[in-house]
Design a protein around this motif. Structure first.
Motif, short mmCIF file in Angstrom:
data_model
loop_
_atom_site.label_atom_id
_atom_site.label_comp_id
_atom_site.label_asym_id
_atom_site.label_seq_id
_atom_site.Cartn_x
_atom_site.Cartn_y
_atom_site.Cartn_z
N SER A 204 19.04 -11.68 49.07
CA SER A 204 18.35 -10.40 49.19
C SER A 204 18.11 -10.08 50.66
N GLU A 205 18.85 -9.11 51.17
CA GLU A 205 18.65 -8.66 52.54
C GLU A 205 17.31 -7.96 52.68
N ASP A 206 16.90 -7.24 51.63
CA ASP A 206 15.62 -6.53 51.68
C ASP A 206 14.44 -7.50 51.80
N PHE A 207 14.48 -8.60 51.04
CA PHE A 207 13.39 -9.57 51.13
C PHE A 207 13.40 -10.29 52.47
N ARG A 208 14.58 -10.43 53.05
CA ARG A 208 14.65 -11.02 54.39
C ARG A 208 13.97 -10.12 55.42
N TRP A 209 14.05 -8.82 55.21
CA TRP A 209 13.34 -7.89 56.11
C TRP A 209 11.83 -8.11 56.03
N ILE A 210 11.34 -8.35 54.82
CA ILE A 210 9.91 -8.60 54.66
C ILE A 210 9.50 -9.85 55.43
N GLY A 211 10.31 -10.90 55.33
CA GLY A 211 10.02 -12.12 56.08
C GLY A 211 10.03 -11.88 57.58
N GLN A 212 10.98 -11.08 58.06
CA GLN A 212 11.02 -10.79 59.48
C GLN A 212 9.81 -9.98 59.92
N ALA A 213 9.38 -9.02 59.07
CA ALA A 213 8.19 -8.23 59.41
C ALA A 213 6.95 -9.12 59.48
N ILE A 214 6.82 -10.06 58.55
CA ILE A 214 5.67 -10.97 58.56
C ILE A 214 5.70 -11.86 59.79
N GLN A 215 6.89 -12.35 60.17
CA GLN A 215 7.00 -13.22 61.34
C GLN A 215 6.68 -12.46 62.63
N ILE A 216 7.16 -11.23 62.75
CA ILE A 216 6.86 -10.43 63.94
C ILE A 216 5.36 -10.16 64.03
N ASN A 217 4.73 -9.89 62.87
CA ASN A 217 3.29 -9.65 62.87
C ASN A 217 2.53 -10.89 63.30
N ARG A 218 3.01 -12.07 62.91
CA ARG A 218 2.33 -13.31 63.32
C ARG A 218 2.46 -13.55 64.82
N GLU A 219 3.55 -13.06 65.43
CA GLU A 219 3.78 -13.32 66.85
C GLU A 219 3.10 -12.29 67.75
N VAL A 220 3.18 -11.01 67.36
CA VAL A 220 2.68 -9.95 68.26
C VAL A 220 1.49 -9.21 67.69
#
Length: 313
Positions: A204-220
């Protein structure tokens, strides 16, 4: 079947295979907690049929090893099958034996052998179809999952608490995958890695986007709920495009299925009605050459049609 003993033996093999089939399929599957923890007072006495089914599954487990053979644990999990590789392999072996004996009695030995040999491949194909259906169902539930995550975040919950709440409120397979993510993070696995693994399992590419959004939020930092709203809007638009593509390619897919199934269906029908009509294919060298050429053309044509109806965007 010239000898009555051969006929009786074939019938016995058929019924034995069906017995193993029923025992493996109907065998109760308990939770992953060992029985000594669920019943501290001792294990209940098992029946002979239960011991036989467990022995068959254990013997198959020794044959296929820890890897699970062609029906590994990851494939069974992705297909939603609550069976171990040994149990599913025993089920397929019993089914192949039953099908082979049955069609040997109804038509001729060659047809029975061919069907028995192709049954394991059919089992693998069935798992692939179930896996794809499970992935498609997860994608269809993804928009609602994001809305639940957004609601949890705006209520003041953390990311993992929101994922846990979404797992409790969702249906399978979303509930299973989100619960697995939560459990893996509880035992020390990084949240990003757990989400990426789930996205890889579900393709699921869409679910991978959710993971990337969560990771970016944790960093910045930032408003994760607002970011997920934009992600949900994008996923919704992609889903609409996917629906249009499926509608436009539905006729081609149906034509491909019919064209692939028609030769096999006609051959089985003729074998059942008049087995001698197809005897040239199993009695003469030219028949074997024709069957080999037909199988090769069948594979090439099937691959060609699958490439035509598979649209990537």
């Amino acid at each position: 079947m010239d000898s009555p003993l051969v006929f009786i033996g074939a019938i016995s093999l058929c019924f034995g295979a069906l017995l193993v089939l029923v025992l493996v399929v109907l065998r109760p599957h308990y939770a992953a907690i060992p029985i000594e923890r669920r019943r501290p007072e001792g294990q209940p006495e098992q029946s002979a049929l239960t011991r036989f089914s467990e022995s068959a599954a254990n013997a198959m487990g020794g044959v296929i090893g820890k890897s699970g053979g062609p029906y590994n644990r990851e494939l069974l999990y992705n297909a939603g099958i609550k069976m171990s590789p040994a149990e599913f392999s025993s089920f397929v072996a019993a089914l192949a034996l039953a099908v082979g004996v049955l069609f040997t009695l109804l038509s001729n030995p060659l047809i029975g052998i061919l069907l028995a040999v192709t049954t394991p491949f059919a089992g693998r194909l069935a798992l692939t179809v179930l896996r794809d259906k499970r992935r498609a169902k997860f994608d269809s539930q993804l928009t609602g999952t994001i809305q639940m995550l957004i609601g949890g975040l705006r209520a003041g919950h953390s990311v993992m608490r929101s994922i846990e709440a979404a797992a409790q409120e969702s249906e399978a397979p979303t509930s299973e995958e989100l619960s697995r993510i939560v459990n893996e993070t509880r035992v020390g696995k990084d949240a990003k890695l757990a989400i990426d693994d789930a996205a890889q399992r579900l393709d699921s590419e869409d679910f991978r986007w959710i993971g990337q959004a969560i990771q970016i939020n944790r960093e910045v930092g930032g408003d994760l709920a607002e970011v997920l709203e934009h992600v949900a809007s994008t996923i919704r638009e992609r889903s609409e495009i996917k629906g249009q593509v499926r509608s436009l390619s539905a006729e081609g897919k149906m034509s491909a299925y019919i064209l692939m199934a028609l030769p096999i269906g006609v051959a089985f029908g003729l074998a059942m009605i008049n087995p001698k009509y197809l005897s040239v294919f199993v009695e003469k060298p030219i028949g074997f050459l024709m069957m080999g050429a037909s199988a090769l053309m069948f594979i090439i044509g099937g691959f060609w049609m699958s490439r035509i109806i598979k649209i990537k965007f």
